[in-house]
Motif scaffolding. Structure first.
Motif, PDB file in Angstrom:
ATOM      1  N   ASN A   1      32.177 -21.058 -11.814  1.00  0.00           N
ATOM      2  CA  ASN A   1      31.277 -19.778 -11.023  1.00  0.00           C
ATOM      3  C   ASN A   1      30.752 -18.549 -11.387  1.00  0.00           C
ATOM      4  OD1 ASN A   1      31.511 -21.187  -8.445  1.00  0.00           O
ATOM      5  ND2 ASN A   1      33.178 -21.832  -8.887  1.00  0.00           N
ATOM      6  N   THR A   2      31.995 -18.029 -12.424  1.00  0.00           N
ATOM      7  CA  THR A   2      31.521 -16.559 -13.492  1.00  0.00           C
ATOM      8  C   THR A   2      30.294 -16.584 -13.515  1.00  0.00           C
ATOM      9  OG1 THR A   2      33.468 -16.414 -13.748  1.00  0.00           O
ATOM     10  CG2 THR A   2      32.335 -15.863 -15.338  1.00  0.00           C
ATOM     11  N   GLU A   3      29.798 -17.817 -14.771  1.00  0.00           N
ATOM     12  CA  GLU A   3      28.183 -18.269 -14.654  1.00  0.00           C
ATOM     13  C   GLU A   3      27.577 -17.936 -13.365  1.00  0.00           C
ATOM     14  OE1 GLU A   3      27.506 -18.127 -17.691  1.00  0.00           O
ATOM     15  OE2 GLU A   3      29.583 -17.584 -18.169  1.00  0.00           O
ATOM     16  N   VAL A   4      27.663 -18.686 -13.051  1.00  0.00           N
ATOM     17  CA  VAL A   4      26.812 -18.450 -11.246  1.00  0.00           C
ATOM     18  C   VAL A   4      26.561 -17.462 -10.627  1.00  0.00           C
ATOM     19  CG1 VAL A   4      26.850 -19.107  -8.510  1.00  0.00           C
ATOM     20  CG2 VAL A   4      27.502 -20.908 -10.476  1.00  0.00           C
ATOM     21  N   ILE A   5      27.522 -16.199 -11.210  1.00  0.00           N
ATOM     22  CA  ILE A   5      27.813 -15.037 -10.667  1.00  0.00           C
ATOM     23  C   ILE A   5      26.728 -13.816 -11.285  1.00  0.00           C
ATOM     24  CG2 ILE A   5      29.285 -12.399 -10.406  1.00  0.00           C
ATOM     25  CD1 ILE A   5      29.921 -13.958  -8.399  1.00  0.00           C
ATOM     26  N   LYS A   6      26.869 -14.126 -12.889  1.00  0.00           N
ATOM     27  CA  LYS A   6      26.061 -13.679 -13.175  1.00  0.00           C
ATOM     28  C   LYS A   6      24.931 -13.804 -13.385  1.00  0.00           C
ATOM     29  CE  LYS A   6      30.173 -13.270 -17.793  1.00  0.00           C
ATOM     30  NZ  LYS A   6      30.339 -13.566 -18.454  1.00  0.00           N
ATOM     31  N   ALA A   7      24.010 -15.542 -13.230  1.00  0.00           N
ATOM     32  CA  ALA A   7      22.868 -15.736 -12.932  1.00  0.00           C
ATOM     33  C   ALA A   7      22.564 -14.588 -11.819  1.00  0.00           C
ATOM     34  CB  ALA A   7      23.069 -17.022 -12.718  1.00  0.00           C
ATOM     35  N   LYS A   8      23.802 -14.712 -10.662  1.00  0.00           N
ATOM     36  CA  LYS A   8      22.957 -14.451  -9.843  1.00  0.00           C
ATOM     37  C   LYS A   8      21.869 -12.941  -9.811  1.00  0.00           C
ATOM     38  CE  LYS A   8      20.881 -14.162  -6.086  1.00  0.00           C
ATOM     39  NZ  LYS A   8      20.110 -14.538  -5.608  1.00  0.00           N
ATOM     40  N   LEU A   9      23.444 -12.221 -10.622  1.00  0.00           N
ATOM     41  CA  LEU A   9      23.819 -10.724 -10.670  1.00  0.00           C
ATOM     42  C   LEU A   9      21.613 -10.499 -11.186  1.00  0.00           C
ATOM     43  CD1 LEU A   9      27.318  -9.085 -11.832  1.00  0.00           C
ATOM     44  CD2 LEU A   9      25.653  -9.334  -9.659  1.00  0.00           C
ATOM     45  N   ARG A  10      21.691 -11.172 -12.888  1.00  0.00           N
ATOM     46  CA  ARG A  10      20.736 -11.189 -13.755  1.00  0.00           C
ATOM     47  C   ARG A  10      19.340 -11.029 -12.903  1.00  0.00           C
ATOM     48  NH1 ARG A  10      24.086 -14.076 -16.816  1.00  0.00           N
ATOM     49  NH2 ARG A  10      22.391 -15.682 -17.012  1.00  0.00           N
ATOM     50  N   THR A  11      19.649 -12.599 -12.269  1.00  0.00           N
ATOM     51  CA  THR A  11      18.167 -12.703 -11.330  1.00  0.00           C
ATOM     52  C   THR A  11      18.011 -11.339 -10.204  1.00  0.00           C
ATOM     53  OG1 THR A  11      18.676 -15.149 -11.319  1.00  0.00           O
ATOM     54  CG2 THR A  11      17.174 -14.251  -9.277  1.00  0.00           C
ATOM     55  N   MET A  12      19.090 -10.535  -9.603  1.00  0.00           N
ATOM     56  CA  MET A  12      18.668  -9.098  -8.377  1.00  0.00           C
ATOM     57  C   MET A  12      17.946  -8.631  -9.640  1.00  0.00           C
ATOM     58  SD  MET A  12      22.194  -9.504  -5.898  1.00  0.00           S
ATOM     59  CE  MET A  12      22.112  -8.495  -5.679  1.00  0.00           C
ATOM     60  N   GLU A  13      18.568  -8.214 -10.728  1.00  0.00           N
ATOM     61  CA  GLU A  13      17.925  -7.127 -11.802  1.00  0.00           C
ATOM     62  C   GLU A  13      16.845  -7.490 -11.707  1.00  0.00           C
ATOM     63  OE1 GLU A  13      19.098  -5.522 -16.149  1.00  0.00           O
ATOM     64  OE2 GLU A  13      20.524  -5.960 -14.584  1.00  0.00           O
TER      65      GLU A  13
ATOM     66  N   LEU B   1      14.420  -8.971 -10.066  1.00  0.00           N
ATOM     67  CA  LEU B   1      13.742  -8.538  -9.036  1.00  0.00           C
ATOM     68  C   LEU B   1      13.954  -6.993  -8.813  1.00  0.00           C
ATOM     69  CD1 LEU B   1      14.519 -11.849  -7.227  1.00  0.00           C
ATOM     70  CD2 LEU B   1      12.283 -11.765  -8.370  1.00  0.00           C
ATOM     71  N   GLN B   2      14.546  -6.285  -9.038  1.00  0.00           N
ATOM     72  CA  GLN B   2      14.878  -5.089  -8.814  1.00  0.00           C
ATOM     73  C   GLN B   2      15.368  -5.189  -7.576  1.00  0.00           C
ATOM     74  OE1 GLN B   2      11.398  -2.828  -9.853  1.00  0.00           O
ATOM     75  NE2 GLN B   2      11.438  -3.835 -11.701  1.00  0.00           N
ATOM     76  N   LEU B   3      16.561  -5.828  -7.234  1.00  0.00           N
ATOM     77  CA  LEU B   3      16.943  -6.011  -5.467  1.00  0.00           C
ATOM     78  C   LEU B   3      18.195  -4.862  -6.336  1.00  0.00           C
ATOM     79  CD1 LEU B   3      17.174  -9.878  -4.838  1.00  0.00           C
ATOM     80  CD2 LEU B   3      15.235  -7.585  -3.813  1.00  0.00           C
ATOM     81  N   LYS B   4      17.829  -3.708  -5.369  1.00  0.00           N
ATOM     82  CA  LYS B   4      19.289  -3.181  -4.943  1.00  0.00           C
ATOM     83  C   LYS B   4      20.120  -2.766  -3.970  1.00  0.00           C
ATOM     84  CE  LYS B   4      17.268  -0.512  -8.023  1.00  0.00           C
ATOM     85  NZ  LYS B   4      16.558  -0.935  -9.373  1.00  0.00           N
ATOM     86  N   ASP B   5      21.106  -3.923  -3.614  1.00  0.00           N
ATOM     87  CA  ASP B   5      21.492  -4.901  -2.784  1.00  0.00           C
ATOM     88  C   ASP B   5      22.763  -5.367  -3.964  1.00  0.00           C
ATOM     89  OD1 ASP B   5      22.735  -5.164  -0.295  1.00  0.00           O
ATOM     90  OD2 ASP B   5      21.135  -6.409   0.410  1.00  0.00           O
TER      91      ASP B   5
END
Length: 123
Positions: free
Chosen positions: A49-61, A63-67
């Motif tokens: 699940n650490t990899e899930v969090i890291k993948a989502k954070l990379r995707t948000m970055e 996409l330039q999501l400021k959330d």
């Protein structure tokens, strides 16, 4: 304020809980775990699940999501898995992971309960 051990007990008191972990997602290491079974290895779950969090954070970055992530829900045939990054002071880089038996759990109440546990947790 509650420590990790108290928070894990509170997580396991949520209806349908089968496993609870506080995880450092910079390393993938569990800081504490309670529950689990031969079919639910909480150390493996923490690392995965650490990899899930890291993948989502990379995707948000990308996409330039400021959330921020409130929680991530993974729905399986027989279980719910909730991943909740900590946002309070001292919780940066940590997340709560809760596995629930889908037949015994109320997802809305579980999410509400995790929010309260996060607010009380002092790491």
């Amino acid at each position: 304020m509650a420590g990790i051990d108290v928070s894990l007990k509170d997580m396991m008191a949520i209806d349908g809980a089968v496993g609870a972990v506080v995880v450092d997602y910079t390393s993938g290491m569990a800081l504490g775990a309670l529950g689990g079974s031969k079919d639910l290895d909480l150390q493996v779950a923490a690392a995965g699940n650490t990899e899930v969090i890291k993948a989502k954070l990379r995707t948000m970055e990308a996409l330039q999501l400021k959330d921020g992530i409130e929680d991530i829900l993974i729905t399986l045939g027989t279980q719910y898995h909730i991943i909740r990054p900590l946002t309070g002071r001292g919780g940066k880089g940590l997340f709560l992971y809760l596995a629930l038996d889908r037949g015994r759990a109320n997802l809305a109440l579980a999410r509400h309960g995790l929010r309260g546990i996060e607010e009380r947790l002092d790491v």
